[in-house]
Design a protein around this motif. Sequence first.
Motif, PDB file in Angstrom:
ATOM      1  N   LYS A 157      15.690   2.049 -10.697  1.00  0.00           N
ATOM      2  CA  LYS A 157      16.210   3.192  -9.949  1.00  0.00           C
ATOM      3  C   LYS A 157      15.871   3.074  -8.467  1.00  0.00           C
ATOM      4  O   LYS A 157      16.664   3.448  -7.598  1.00  0.00           O
ATOM      5  CB  LYS A 157      15.657   4.496 -10.531  1.00  0.00           C
ATOM      6  CG  LYS A 157      16.099   4.752 -11.978  1.00  0.00           C
ATOM      7  CD  LYS A 157      16.107   6.206 -12.339  1.00  0.00           C
ATOM      8  CE  LYS A 157      17.314   6.907 -11.767  1.00  0.00           C
ATOM      9  NZ  LYS A 157      17.462   8.287 -12.214  1.00  0.00           N
ATOM     10  N   LEU A 167       8.396  12.822 -10.476  1.00  0.00           N
ATOM     11  CA  LEU A 167       7.520  13.572 -11.377  1.00  0.00           C
ATOM     12  C   LEU A 167       7.017  12.674 -12.512  1.00  0.00           C
ATOM     13  O   LEU A 167       5.843  12.718 -12.884  1.00  0.00           O
ATOM     14  CB  LEU A 167       8.267  14.774 -11.943  1.00  0.00           C
ATOM     15  CG  LEU A 167       7.493  15.649 -12.946  1.00  0.00           C
ATOM     16  CD1 LEU A 167       6.262  16.257 -12.293  1.00  0.00           C
ATOM     17  CD2 LEU A 167       8.395  16.743 -13.499  1.00  0.00           C
ATOM     18  N   ALA A 168       7.908  11.841 -13.043  1.00  0.00           N
ATOM     19  CA  ALA A 168       7.519  10.923 -14.128  1.00  0.00           C
ATOM     20  C   ALA A 168       6.429   9.959 -13.664  1.00  0.00           C
ATOM     21  O   ALA A 168       5.498   9.637 -14.416  1.00  0.00           O
ATOM     22  CB  ALA A 168       8.742  10.148 -14.615  1.00  0.00           C
ATOM     23  N   GLU A 210       9.180   2.394 -19.098  1.00  0.00           N
ATOM     24  CA  GLU A 210       9.391   3.460 -18.110  1.00  0.00           C
ATOM     25  C   GLU A 210       9.216   2.911 -16.693  1.00  0.00           C
ATOM     26  O   GLU A 210       9.978   3.239 -15.783  1.00  0.00           O
ATOM     27  CB  GLU A 210       8.396   4.598 -18.369  1.00  0.00           C
ATOM     28  CG  GLU A 210       8.449   5.751 -17.383  1.00  0.00           C
ATOM     29  CD  GLU A 210       9.734   6.558 -17.443  1.00  0.00           C
ATOM     30  OE1 GLU A 210       9.913   7.424 -16.569  1.00  0.00           O
ATOM     31  OE2 GLU A 210      10.572   6.296 -18.345  1.00  0.00           O
ATOM     32  N   LYS A 230       3.124  11.794 -13.551  1.00  0.00           N
ATOM     33  CA  LYS A 230       2.580  11.991 -14.895  1.00  0.00           C
ATOM     34  C   LYS A 230       1.899  10.717 -15.409  1.00  0.00           C
ATOM     35  O   LYS A 230       0.876  10.769 -16.085  1.00  0.00           O
ATOM     36  CB  LYS A 230       3.695  12.425 -15.850  1.00  0.00           C
ATOM     37  CG  LYS A 230       4.113  13.883 -15.655  1.00  0.00           C
ATOM     38  CD  LYS A 230       5.225  14.279 -16.612  1.00  0.00           C
ATOM     39  CE  LYS A 230       5.567  15.759 -16.443  1.00  0.00           C
ATOM     40  NZ  LYS A 230       6.696  16.164 -17.308  1.00  0.00           N
ATOM     41  N   ASP A 290      15.153   9.879  -8.054  1.00  0.00           N
ATOM     42  CA  ASP A 290      15.209  11.300  -7.699  1.00  0.00           C
ATOM     43  C   ASP A 290      13.870  11.984  -7.987  1.00  0.00           C
ATOM     44  O   ASP A 290      12.892  11.341  -8.374  1.00  0.00           O
ATOM     45  CB  ASP A 290      16.354  11.995  -8.436  1.00  0.00           C
ATOM     46  CG  ASP A 290      16.221  11.885  -9.955  1.00  0.00           C
ATOM     47  OD1 ASP A 290      15.087  11.683 -10.446  1.00  0.00           O
ATOM     48  OD2 ASP A 290      17.251  12.004 -10.651  1.00  0.00           O
ATOM     49  N   PHE A 291      13.848  13.319  -7.821  1.00  0.00           N
ATOM     50  CA  PHE A 291      12.598  14.054  -7.997  1.00  0.00           C
ATOM     51  C   PHE A 291      12.102  14.026  -9.446  1.00  0.00           C
ATOM     52  O   PHE A 291      10.900  14.092  -9.701  1.00  0.00           O
ATOM     53  CB  PHE A 291      12.755  15.508  -7.524  1.00  0.00           C
ATOM     54  CG  PHE A 291      12.561  15.661  -6.047  1.00  0.00           C
ATOM     55  CD1 PHE A 291      11.311  15.461  -5.472  1.00  0.00           C
ATOM     56  CD2 PHE A 291      13.622  15.993  -5.224  1.00  0.00           C
ATOM     57  CE1 PHE A 291      11.116  15.598  -4.104  1.00  0.00           C
ATOM     58  CE2 PHE A 291      13.450  16.123  -3.855  1.00  0.00           C
ATOM     59  CZ  PHE A 291      12.187  15.933  -3.292  1.00  0.00           C
ATOM     60  N   ASN A 292      12.982  13.939 -10.418  1.00  0.00           N
ATOM     61  CA  ASN A 292      12.561  13.820 -11.815  1.00  0.00           C
ATOM     62  C   ASN A 292      11.815  12.511 -12.044  1.00  0.00           C
ATOM     63  O   ASN A 292      10.817  12.460 -12.782  1.00  0.00           O
ATOM     64  CB  ASN A 292      13.771  13.898 -12.754  1.00  0.00           C
ATOM     65  CG  ASN A 292      14.347  15.304 -12.820  1.00  0.00           C
ATOM     66  OD1 ASN A 292      13.601  16.274 -12.811  1.00  0.00           O
ATOM     67  ND2 ASN A 292      15.672  15.403 -12.871  1.00  0.00           N
ATOM     68  N   ASP A 293      12.289  11.451 -11.392  1.00  0.00           N
ATOM     69  CA  ASP A 293      11.614  10.152 -11.489  1.00  0.00           C
ATOM     70  C   ASP A 293      10.253  10.206 -10.789  1.00  0.00           C
ATOM     71  O   ASP A 293       9.265   9.627 -11.253  1.00  0.00           O
ATOM     72  CB  ASP A 293      12.484   9.058 -10.872  1.00  0.00           C
ATOM     73  CG  ASP A 293      13.836   8.948 -11.549  1.00  0.00           C
ATOM     74  OD1 ASP A 293      13.874   9.039 -12.792  1.00  0.00           O
ATOM     75  OD2 ASP A 293      14.854   8.798 -10.841  1.00  0.00           O
TER      76      ASP A 293
END
Length: 355
Positions: free
Chosen positions: A321, A333-334, A314, A337, A328-331
């Motif tokens: 990326k 967030l990851a 990950e 986490k 992006d925002f999903n990344d």
Amino acid sequence: MFSQLSDKLEDVFKELRGHGTISEANIDAALRQVRLALLEADVDFQVAKKFIARVKEKALGETVLRSITPGQQIVKIFYDELTALLGGDAAPVNLGDTGRVLIIGLNGSGKTTSSAKLARLLKKQGRAAVLIACDLQRPAAIEQLVTLGKQIDVPVFTPELGEKNVERAAADTSARAREPGAPVVEIFDTAGRQEIDEALIQELKGLKEFLNPQETLLVVDAATGQQAVSVASRFNDALSITGIILTKLDGDARGGAALSMREVTRQPIKFAGTGEKLDQFEVFVPERLAGRILGMGDVVSLVEKAAEAVDEEEAARLERKLRTASFDFNDFLAQFKMMRRMGPLENILGMLPGM
């Protein structure tokens, strides 16, 4: 937990570093402040007194007084003495592929959770561990142990329904645990009380004599201050413990118990619970905690936590990326986490020097 003590010690060191040369008067004034800081942090009076005496003896040596950087020399003395006070080197558990660990302590100290955490840690080290419920006073403790065992995929052996004799229960469950024939480490979770009484001591004495465990680990809540030290002393006098598990080191209590425990009992702190989750449990390394208290950080523990929490694939994907400007925002967030798996942000920052 040690933020208040750390802040006060940092103020003392800042004052000492401000002097080009250091005199005995400077050192006496600084150590008076340190003594007060230790007592306010709930460190046992006699422990604080002896600690200050050892630091003073070394701080008044010619090497320090004639040094070009006497302030830094005194910080080094504090670091060495604090490490010695906490036990010096890390003390591993005395177990091979097979053995018995007796977990004792008062109600509410975290015995059952610590038993499961220790089983998880041993399993991670490649050793087979089983949990054995010997708390016949509190049925909820047996249910809790079974639930925790399922979460970490470790077998839990419970006594027969209605069993009242703890030694008979231990014999039965231990025999069933060893049936498969493979070597296992047996971890016995025992009954506690709200306070130490003769009935508890006699029950634990009988169980220890019957089991003859390699390790008798006392679970102590670090947030209970001076009371924790007296509890540890009484358990040690009665049962000759071989080590201590300190729980709730992530709390906001003053933490003096952690500094007093080793000196008072003469037994090492072997593990520390740093949170409620089952993975928030680590081998206690005195020099690392000394570094955190003195604001030097603990980079080694930070790297170990990162290695455990970060998924390498990950992390590599997120790096690609970033390089291709497609983050992006999903990344984002990851990433957060992943960081959260390392524990509270405050604890992470505390491992960074100067933070």
